[in-house]
Design an enzyme around this catalytic site. Sequence first.
Site, short mmCIF file in Angstrom:
data_model
loop_
_atom_site.label_atom_id
_atom_site.label_comp_id
_atom_site.label_asym_id
_atom_site.label_seq_id
_atom_site.Cartn_x
_atom_site.Cartn_y
_atom_site.Cartn_z
N ASP A 91 -12.67 0.00 11.85
CA ASP A 91 -11.58 -0.93 11.60
C ASP A 91 -10.22 -0.29 11.85
O ASP A 91 -9.28 -0.96 12.28
CB ASP A 91 -11.66 -1.44 10.16
CG ASP A 91 -12.80 -2.45 9.97
OD1 ASP A 91 -13.46 -2.78 10.96
OD2 ASP A 91 -13.02 -2.88 8.82
N GLY A 92 -10.11 1.02 11.57
CA GLY A 92 -8.85 1.71 11.82
C GLY A 92 -8.47 1.69 13.29
O GLY A 92 -7.28 1.59 13.65
N GLU A 148 -1.97 -5.00 5.94
CA GLU A 148 -1.05 -5.04 4.81
C GLU A 148 0.22 -4.26 5.08
O GLU A 148 0.26 -3.37 5.94
CB GLU A 148 -1.71 -4.47 3.54
CG GLU A 148 -1.88 -2.97 3.51
CD GLU A 148 -3.13 -2.45 4.18
OE1 GLU A 148 -3.02 -1.44 4.91
OE2 GLU A 148 -4.21 -3.05 4.00
N ASP A 151 2.41 2.77 -9.01
CA ASP A 151 2.43 3.71 -7.89
C ASP A 151 2.89 3.04 -6.60
O ASP A 151 3.20 3.72 -5.62
CB ASP A 151 1.04 4.30 -7.67
CG ASP A 151 0.66 5.31 -8.73
OD1 ASP A 151 1.52 5.62 -9.59
OD2 ASP A 151 -0.48 5.79 -8.72
N GLY A 172 -9.42 -4.60 2.48
CA GLY A 172 -9.04 -3.22 2.69
C GLY A 172 -8.44 -2.59 1.45
O GLY A 172 -9.04 -2.57 0.37
N SER A 175 -6.05 -3.50 -0.49
CA SER A 175 -5.87 -4.42 -1.61
C SER A 175 -7.14 -4.55 -2.43
O SER A 175 -7.10 -4.54 -3.68
CB SER A 175 -5.44 -5.80 -1.08
OG SER A 175 -5.37 -6.75 -2.12
#
Length: 294
Positions: free
Chosen positions: A74-75, A150, A179, A191, A193
Amino acid sequence: MKVGIYGQFYHENSEIYIQKLLDILQKKGIEIFIEKKFLDIINHNQDITKNFSGLSTFSELDSSFDLFFSIGGDGTILKAVTFVADSGIPIVGINTGRLGFLATIQKEELTKSLTQILEGKYTISERTLLTVETTPANNEVQPLNFAMNEVAVNRKNTTSMIKVETLVDDKYLTSYWSDGLIVATPTGSTGYSLSCGGPVIDPSASSFVLTPIAPHNLNARPLIVPDSAVISLKVSGRENTFLLSMDSRVATLENETWIKIRKAPFTIKLLQLNEDSFIKTIRKKLLWGEDKRN
């Protein structure tokens, strides 16, 4: 037919499937262009039996391409999106990685899947993107100021929380002490999220989700908003800077910078075999419905 091929690096045994993809496309007389850096990787890998140095290369795409093959996980697809941008070229994700929510063409079924694709037995899944604008402007954000998964803000060089002042359509929502904060598309809901407790959203839904990262306030929960909404963020904290990420790309911004996130004016087209669906993918990848008690 004219196709582009892109990859970032080899996964284990991926040379077998790269070789197979190139062989099939060449036998069909398809015009092949390989991303220049990826071709260098191929030609330096001793497990590839042929020398493909004679193939044409590209550094940028134009609208003359019919398909764009992404080889990896996916990257790699998220990186492929930066090449495709607003050109409308469909992306074919061949999964030689691990999970693969986006790269749904399985390497073990490559020959069968390619036959279906070349016969036109597929559908197109259009994916919404986010676009980012900062005030003041930041050169690290432009020109690739969009993301398919995102946009997130994170603390930098500190263990202290940051404060993320958040507005939706210019209406104050809250200030997250955390954070960081993720603004994800339906595609990105599986992903970063999801790992922070966000919901799974069908990619056809017209929505975004705001997911806080390790919030200090326990009543801070993920919030789904319509994708027509404009989300504005301002970060402050003990350090003078923070991180803004757009999928895999990261920029450093100064505190008090305003970040405006909205729906991008174009979509990304992911090719999907007729037998596949989002429901089938999440059931398989998340092991839903499987009895693991034994």
